[in-house]
Scaffold this active site. Sequence first.
Site, PDB file in Angstrom:
ATOM      1  N   LYS A 171       0.876  -1.175   0.000  1.00  0.00           N
ATOM      2  CA  LYS A 171       0.000   0.000   0.000  1.00  0.00           C
ATOM      3  C   LYS A 171       0.905   1.214   0.000  1.00  0.00           C
ATOM      4  O   LYS A 171       1.767   1.349   0.887  1.00  0.00           O
ATOM      5  CB  LYS A 171      -0.881  -0.005   1.255  1.00  0.00           C
ATOM      6  CG  LYS A 171      -1.632   1.301   1.497  1.00  0.00           C
ATOM      7  CD  LYS A 171      -2.557   1.215   2.692  1.00  0.00           C
ATOM      8  CE  LYS A 171      -3.175   2.569   2.998  1.00  0.00           C
ATOM      9  NZ  LYS A 171      -4.219   2.524   4.010  1.00  0.00           N
TER      10      LYS A 171
HETATM   11  C1  R5P Z   1      -1.920   4.602   8.537  1.00  0.00           C
HETATM   12  O1  R5P Z   1      -0.988   5.017   8.065  1.00  0.00           O
HETATM   13  C2  R5P Z   1      -2.959   3.738   8.012  1.00  0.00           C
HETATM   14  O2  R5P Z   1      -2.657   2.876   7.068  1.00  0.00           O
HETATM   15  C3  R5P Z   1      -4.231   4.417   8.023  1.00  0.00           C
HETATM   16  O3  R5P Z   1      -4.798   4.464   9.238  1.00  0.00           O
HETATM   17  C4  R5P Z   1      -5.164   4.338   6.912  1.00  0.00           C
HETATM   18  O4  R5P Z   1      -5.193   3.117   6.323  1.00  0.00           O
HETATM   19  C5  R5P Z   1      -4.987   5.493   5.997  1.00  0.00           C
HETATM   20  O5  R5P Z   1      -6.059   5.683   5.150  1.00  0.00           O
HETATM   21  P1  R5P Z   1      -6.301   7.094   4.464  1.00  0.00           P
HETATM   22  O6  R5P Z   1      -4.983   7.773   4.348  1.00  0.00           O
HETATM   23  O7  R5P Z   1      -6.884   6.784   3.130  1.00  0.00           O
HETATM   24  O8  R5P Z   1      -7.245   7.850   5.326  1.00  0.00           O
END
Ligand code: R5P
Length: 300
Positions: free
Chosen positions: A203
């Site tokens: 990711k």
């Molecule tokens: C942290 O870094 C995590 O991966 C998150 O809490 C989350 O998955 C981030 O999602 P977004 O940036 O799309 O809000």
Amino acid sequence: MADTDNVKEAKNFYPEVPTENKPFFLKGSNALGWGMQNRLSRVFNPRSGRTVMLAIDHGYFMGPTTGLERVDINIVPLLGDCTALMLTRGMLRSTISSSFGGGVVIRASGGPSILKELSNEQIAVGIEDAVRMNVSAMAVQVFIGGEFESQSIHNLTRLVDLGNKYGLPILAVTAVGKDMNRDAKYLRLACRICAELGAHILKTYYVPEGFETVTASCPVPIVMAGGKKLPELDALKMAHDAVDQGACGVDMGRNIFQSDSSSAMIQAVGKVVHEGMKPQQAYQLYQDLKNEQSQVVVDG
Ligand code: R5P
């Protein structure tokens, strides 16, 4: 005892039809075992080869952030529109129905809160508990260049060993520190290191310059991280460009659950990701769905 009278004798073994030996639909995943591939087929839609993963794991270091104050009220209604859900085991067990049919990606690293050094994470979920919850993958944060870089890489490699043993894919999340350049050069480095060390899925963030080099140099599927809330059209453009440049979908949180209409937004993102809808058309769909919903509230 089975009835053996009048058993139909004619049998057709189709000798002229060779048995199909199809490659697995995901990049870099062909040599994985059946259980691992079956779990990946819940994280990614086998028809499109892509995922709309809804990330709601923020509470593990941020607490009840905006949009996630009540997961039962704000998130549960969206579950039918995501391919997979990324969350903590606490939220899974307390709030998500066990009849949920999508993929579950469990947040498996943690430790520090927003009040401390974020890279100082440890493994936060045991593999047996992950198997007990029948999760589809485990997610671990990796801080390349961060203060606790080696420790976070050790978390990844330990989970990869366990994941390979139990047939559970490991998703590595590349965290970019505040003082680092969020550019293609850094993301190539971070993603490639994680893939080389055995991560099954990455990711990472989208960057407008050179994102295709990040996906091309990573041998396993990349899903695009959403990041901070953007105007809906910009978020849809970003999702479109990411999949167009080789991402196998998105793992978005705030850009969905902080939208004025999270339900309309996740449906629009789904059209972009799974059907290649153009951003402007998806934005129109978002607005139409949002208006329909507000009409229902007014009429109701
Ligand atoms: C942290 O870094 C995590 O991966 C998150 O809490 C989350 O998955 C981030 O999602 P977004 O940036 O799309 O809000």
